[in-house]
Design an enzyme around this catalytic site. Structure first.
Site, PDB file in Angstrom:
ATOM      1  N   HIS A   1     -13.849  31.789  -8.754  1.00 30.77           N
ATOM      2  CA  HIS A   1     -12.474  32.117  -9.126  1.00 30.77           C
ATOM      3  C   HIS A   1     -12.170  33.609  -9.068  1.00 30.77           C
ATOM      4  O   HIS A   1     -11.169  34.033  -8.472  1.00 30.77           O
ATOM      5  CB  HIS A   1     -12.171  31.629 -10.545  1.00 30.77           C
ATOM      6  CG  HIS A   1     -12.469  30.183 -10.773  1.00 30.77           C
ATOM      7  ND1 HIS A   1     -12.209  29.212  -9.833  1.00 30.77           N
ATOM      8  CD2 HIS A   1     -12.985  29.525 -11.844  1.00 30.77           C
ATOM      9  CE1 HIS A   1     -12.543  28.029 -10.314  1.00 30.77           C
ATOM     10  NE2 HIS A   1     -13.023  28.200 -11.527  1.00 30.77           N
TER      11      HIS A   1
ATOM     12  N   ASP B   1     -11.111  25.044  -5.196  1.00 30.20           N
ATOM     13  CA  ASP B   1     -11.133  26.049  -6.253  1.00 30.20           C
ATOM     14  C   ASP B   1      -9.746  25.994  -6.878  1.00 30.20           C
ATOM     15  O   ASP B   1      -8.774  26.461  -6.294  1.00 30.20           O
ATOM     16  CB  ASP B   1     -11.415  27.439  -5.674  1.00 30.20           C
ATOM     17  CG  ASP B   1     -11.509  28.521  -6.741  1.00 30.20           C
ATOM     18  OD1 ASP B   1     -10.900  28.347  -7.811  1.00 30.20           O
ATOM     19  OD2 ASP B   1     -12.183  29.538  -6.504  1.00 30.20           O
ATOM     20  N   HIS B   2      -9.633  25.381  -8.055  1.00 27.55           N
ATOM     21  CA  HIS B   2      -8.302  25.100  -8.590  1.00 27.55           C
ATOM     22  C   HIS B   2      -7.499  26.362  -8.865  1.00 27.55           C
ATOM     23  O   HIS B   2      -6.268  26.308  -8.932  1.00 27.55           O
ATOM     24  CB  HIS B   2      -8.392  24.221  -9.846  1.00 27.55           C
ATOM     25  CG  HIS B   2      -8.980  24.899 -11.040  1.00 27.55           C
ATOM     26  ND1 HIS B   2     -10.330  24.944 -11.298  1.00 27.55           N
ATOM     27  CD2 HIS B   2      -8.382  25.566 -12.060  1.00 27.55           C
ATOM     28  CE1 HIS B   2     -10.551  25.584 -12.417  1.00 27.55           C
ATOM     29  NE2 HIS B   2      -9.401  25.984 -12.902  1.00 27.55           N
TER      30      HIS B   2
END
Length: 497
Positions: A243, A180-181
């Site tokens: 996110h 999950d950047h």
């Protein structure tokens, strides 16, 4: 270049000719290489369907780095570590050829059998690839084996469970790195430090002193060429399930007993377990959806985007009110909003503290401004603390002041790209900033109820906000009924709100 204690590694990128690899992975690897954060004994195998030669692939990687970074320093040495194989993900013969190449690179670079498999491609291939990696012997080495997978991890809880069960046939949970950047962004990681390393904040981080928290992630762009994907996803699945809920978990978690992967993940999971579940008839009171339409300056609406149904009911905007039913957060609303084609690109967190019990500086014409802590995540990175101070002059009059810290200011702290940080963590075996299956499962369980209600209820008012605006009016009403309002997405100034 200085050398590092990061283990020598063979990185196999499935989907090596795709957009993600070109925009994010190759520039990030080059940064790590130039900074000496990865061992000089490393190799990368690009795996994709295209019938490219190795020279074409190396030129592709070089172009990616030059476009993103604009420097040729050490580029020849860097791309000398790259290899390519045209591959059919469903054919065992392709995997046997891949294994032979990997084994030869193990010997050439003294990699000790350490392998990372990065699946930068459509999720429908995840299970097929992992099955073959095990059955065709690519995980049969003495070194570590790690699997990196991109979102979306499933489409809902049942599909996520099915995919997880299939992957777990080939990899254990501690070998799976669900990326999950957002968790690689510098200021997201700073949330824990702001909370747990400052006596100024941690004693106040609870329902006694905080009135509400707002988490915003807005984008100026529309869905662009991702219409086909977005029609199946929507903003709820694309942003909220991963996110947004991950940021909420970091904001609301209890202090871990120590800074280890297991302890931090354990505290985040407790937050997701404490999310107040919604009943069907409650969804409309807690969540709002939106879809952007054309604007007066010629910006097209979502329904005019390529590969989008002209009568689409897919949401491009979500605003929600989350309640965490535990001792620390009882009664404190956490508002989230995310959307495409909004007025500006911004990701930020606003913590609004409660007003003091007795305002000695009461002014009917100018109420005392609230204290706010703002965590700027992107595009700017930093922290702003909003306080009240005496206004210059003879009268005892207050004025809001801002204390700022910026990672992009004169301090020169240019923060690393999120993928750079996460790739380095994976090579070192640090899974703290990757999502665990428990996170994924609980997030889907929460989001699925909202999806079920929205999918069975046709939204008659779509589109309900113009491209380039702050979102639908119903999102403002969501907060107004609690006596709050959204803080501006950009240029937050309490003196003008």
């Amino acid at each position: 270049m200085k050398q590092t204690d990061t283990p020598s590694t063979l990185l196999m990128i499935f989907g090596a000719t795709g957009d993600l690899a070109k925009r994010k992975l190759y520039p990030s690897l080059f940064h790590l290489f130039n900074k000496g954060k990865i061992s000089k004994d490393f190799a990368v195998i690009g795996v994709a369907r295209r019938e490219w030669t190795e020279e074409q692939f190396k030129k592709h990687v070089e172009d990616s780095v030059l476009t993103s970074i604009g420097t040729k320093e050490n580029i020849d040495e860097f791309i000398s570590h790259f290899y390519y194989q045209s591959h059919d993900v469903s054919d065992s013969e392709s995997y046997i050829t891949l294994k032979n190449l990997a084994d030869s690179l193990d010997n050439k670079y003294n990699l000790h059998g350490n392998r990372i498999f990065y699946l930068a491609m459509a999720p429908e291939f995840f299970g097929t690839i992992t099955d073959h990696l095990k059955s065709d012997g690519l995980t049969d080495t003495q070194g570590f084996h790690r699997l990196v997978i991109e979102k979306p991890f499933g489409h809902d809880l049942p599909s996520a469970e099915q995919l997880n069960n299939q992957i777990r046939e080939s990899f254990t949970e501690d070998q799976i790195y669900r990326i999950d950047h957002y968790l690689g962004k510098e200021m997201v990681q700073n949330i824990e430090v702001i909370r747990f390393a400052n006596a100024l904040f941690e004693p106040l981080w609870n329902s006694r002193y905080i009135s509400n928290i707002q988490v915003t992630s807005s984008e100026e762009l529309g869905v662009e060429e991702r219409g086909r994907y977005y029609e199946k996803s929507g903003a709820l699945r694309d942003m909220v399930q991963n996110h947004m809920l991950q940021m909420v978990a970091l904001l609301a978690m209890e202090p871990p007993i120590k800074l280890t992967t297991e302890e931090i993940r354990g505290e985040k999971v407790k937050v997701l377990r404490a999310l107040r579940p919604l009943k069907d008839d409650e969804v409309k009171d807690y969540f709002v959806r939106g879809q952007y339409g054309p604007n007066e300056t010629g910006g097209r609406g979502y329904r005019q985007e390529p590969n989008v149904d002209p009568n689409s009911n897919t949401e491009t905007y979500v605003a929600g009110k989350l309640m965490i039913d535990n001792f620390r957060w009882a009664g404190v609303p956490i508002y989230i909003r995310t959307g495409k084609r909004m007025e500006t690109k911004s990701t930020k967190i606003v913590i609004q503290f409660k007003d003091i019990p007795m305002n000695l500086y009461y002014n009917r014409d100018k109420p005392l401004a609230p204290n706010l802590l703002v965590i700027h995540i992107q595009p700017d990175e930093g922290i702003t603390l909003h306080l009240n101070a005496k206004k210059s002059g003879q009268n005892v009059e207050t004025t809001p002041v801002k204390l700022n810290f910026s990672n992009n200011s004169v301090d020169g702290m240019n923060t690393p790209e999120a993928y750079e940080k996460l790739l380095h963590d994976c090579m070192r075996g640090d899974a703290t900033n990757f999502t665990h299956w428990d996170d994924v499962k609980l997030s889907w369980a929460y989001v699925d109820k909202i999806s079920e209600v929205w999918e069975t209820t046709k939204e008659t008012e779509f589109p309900n906000y113009c491209a380039g605006t702050a979102g639908p009016k119903a999102a403002d009403e969501l907060l107004e009924k609690d006596g709050f309002y959204w803080w501006p997405i950009d240029n937050l100034d309490v003196d003008n709100c």
